[in-house]
Design an enzyme around this catalytic site. Sequence first.
Site, PDB file in Angstrom:
ATOM      1  N   ARG A  34      -9.750   6.560   4.669  1.00  0.00           N
ATOM      2  CA  ARG A  34      -9.094   5.486   3.913  1.00  0.00           C
ATOM      3  C   ARG A  34      -8.927   5.855   2.435  1.00  0.00           C
ATOM      4  O   ARG A  34      -7.916   5.543   1.820  1.00  0.00           O
ATOM      5  CB  ARG A  34      -9.892   4.186   4.050  1.00  0.00           C
ATOM      6  CG  ARG A  34      -9.729   3.568   5.444  1.00  0.00           C
ATOM      7  CD  ARG A  34     -10.848   2.600   5.755  1.00  0.00           C
ATOM      8  NE  ARG A  34     -10.814   1.404   4.967  1.00  0.00           N
ATOM      9  CZ  ARG A  34     -11.871   0.634   4.706  1.00  0.00           C
ATOM     10  NH1 ARG A  34     -13.052   0.965   5.184  1.00  0.00           N
ATOM     11  NH2 ARG A  34     -11.746  -0.449   3.994  1.00  0.00           N
ATOM     12  N   ARG A  36       0.824  -1.205   0.000  1.00  0.00           N
ATOM     13  CA  ARG A  36       0.000   0.000   0.000  1.00  0.00           C
ATOM     14  C   ARG A  36       0.863   1.263   0.000  1.00  0.00           C
ATOM     15  O   ARG A  36       0.318   2.364  -0.047  1.00  0.00           O
ATOM     16  CB  ARG A  36      -0.872   0.024   1.252  1.00  0.00           C
ATOM     17  CG  ARG A  36      -2.325  -0.425   1.043  1.00  0.00           C
ATOM     18  CD  ARG A  36      -2.978  -0.456   2.411  1.00  0.00           C
ATOM     19  NE  ARG A  36      -4.388  -0.315   2.439  1.00  0.00           N
ATOM     20  CZ  ARG A  36      -5.245  -1.323   2.558  1.00  0.00           C
ATOM     21  NH1 ARG A  36      -4.828  -2.566   2.563  1.00  0.00           N
ATOM     22  NH2 ARG A  36      -6.527  -1.074   2.673  1.00  0.00           N
TER      23      ARG A  36
HETATM   24  P1  AMP Z   1      -8.363  -3.773   4.152  1.00  0.00           P
HETATM   25  O1  AMP Z   1      -9.113  -4.941   4.699  1.00  0.00           O
HETATM   26  O2  AMP Z   1      -7.405  -4.139   3.059  1.00  0.00           O
HETATM   27  O3  AMP Z   1      -9.272  -2.639   3.774  1.00  0.00           O
HETATM   28  O4  AMP Z   1      -7.424  -3.233   5.347  1.00  0.00           O
HETATM   29  C1  AMP Z   1      -7.999  -2.769   6.544  1.00  0.00           C
HETATM   30  C2  AMP Z   1      -7.004  -1.906   7.270  1.00  0.00           C
HETATM   31  O5  AMP Z   1      -5.847  -2.687   7.632  1.00  0.00           O
HETATM   32  C3  AMP Z   1      -6.434  -0.727   6.478  1.00  0.00           C
HETATM   33  O6  AMP Z   1      -7.301   0.401   6.469  1.00  0.00           O
HETATM   34  C4  AMP Z   1      -5.150  -0.457   7.257  1.00  0.00           C
HETATM   35  O7  AMP Z   1      -5.417   0.196   8.483  1.00  0.00           O
HETATM   36  C5  AMP Z   1      -4.673  -1.887   7.562  1.00  0.00           C
HETATM   37  N1  AMP Z   1      -3.828  -2.391   6.469  1.00  0.00           N
HETATM   38  C6  AMP Z   1      -4.113  -3.404   5.621  1.00  0.00           C
HETATM   39  N2  AMP Z   1      -3.117  -3.589   4.737  1.00  0.00           N
HETATM   40  C7  AMP Z   1      -2.171  -2.677   5.046  1.00  0.00           C
HETATM   41  C8  AMP Z   1      -0.924  -2.341   4.472  1.00  0.00           C
HETATM   42  N3  AMP Z   1      -0.441  -2.981   3.394  1.00  0.00           N
HETATM   43  N4  AMP Z   1      -0.209  -1.333   5.037  1.00  0.00           N
HETATM   44  C9  AMP Z   1      -0.671  -0.685   6.126  1.00  0.00           C
HETATM   45  N5  AMP Z   1      -1.863  -0.921   6.701  1.00  0.00           N
HETATM   46  C10 AMP Z   1      -2.622  -1.915   6.161  1.00  0.00           C
END
Ligand code: AMP
Length: 210
Positions: A166, A88
């Site tokens: 986000r 990310r």
């Molecule tokens: P997601 O389920 O992919 O939307 O991820 C949920 C949350 O997990 C994100 O909003 C971040 O807070 C954290 N997160 C997931 N992947 C990453 C990443 N590659 N780098 C940093 N934070 C992450």
Amino acid sequence: MKLIFLGPPGAGKGTLAAKGVEICHIPHISTGALFRSAIAIMNPLGSKVKAVIEEGRLVDDETTILLVKERLAQKDAQSGYILDGFPRTLFQAKALAAFSAVDKVLNLEISDAAALERLSGRRVCRKCGANFHITFNKPKHEHRCDVCGGELFIRKDDREAAIRERLEVYREQTLPLIEYYRNQGLLVDIDGQGLVDTVVTNFKKALEIC
Ligand code: AMP
């Protein structure tokens, strides 16, 4: 096949990844899901990342990279994987390149309005993690998962303030990865706003498997 799914929150990365698992027989590795599992059992990782995630900010690169490095070292990920939600940041992308060579990066495109609509109606199963939507993918019973009967809940980071944060974080930190991977000839754009079946067809075409 080693794949990365790029795209803003709500682009449908998780939904497409679930189909990709059946099509390509490779594991779906979602950093968000790994973090949520850690939060559910409140282990040291979970207590470290809980507040950051609920506010819609990014977990620090060092913690995230270590998590992925350990997960990719497991046996089931040796012949391929779908990385959903990682990398990310450019820092994460460069770190990944040092321990795994990716074959393709699929960039799921969707408007902010559509992302907001999808995320604010999302319901997730507490037990198996399956995703539903109150309009587009209604569960048979309002609060129960069709797959395992678990309780459906709204993720704290699917509330409007966190969603906006986000999307902002995505624009600032993740968007540069599109050019990074395009310049390496790895990127394929996919329209994420169509029906799931259409997105799956485009996915297969991108991988040249249909
Ligand atoms: P997601 O389920 O992919 O939307 O991820 C949920 C949350 O997990 C994100 O909003 C971040 O807070 C954290 N997160 C997931 N992947 C990453 C990443 N590659 N780098 C940093 N934070 C992450």
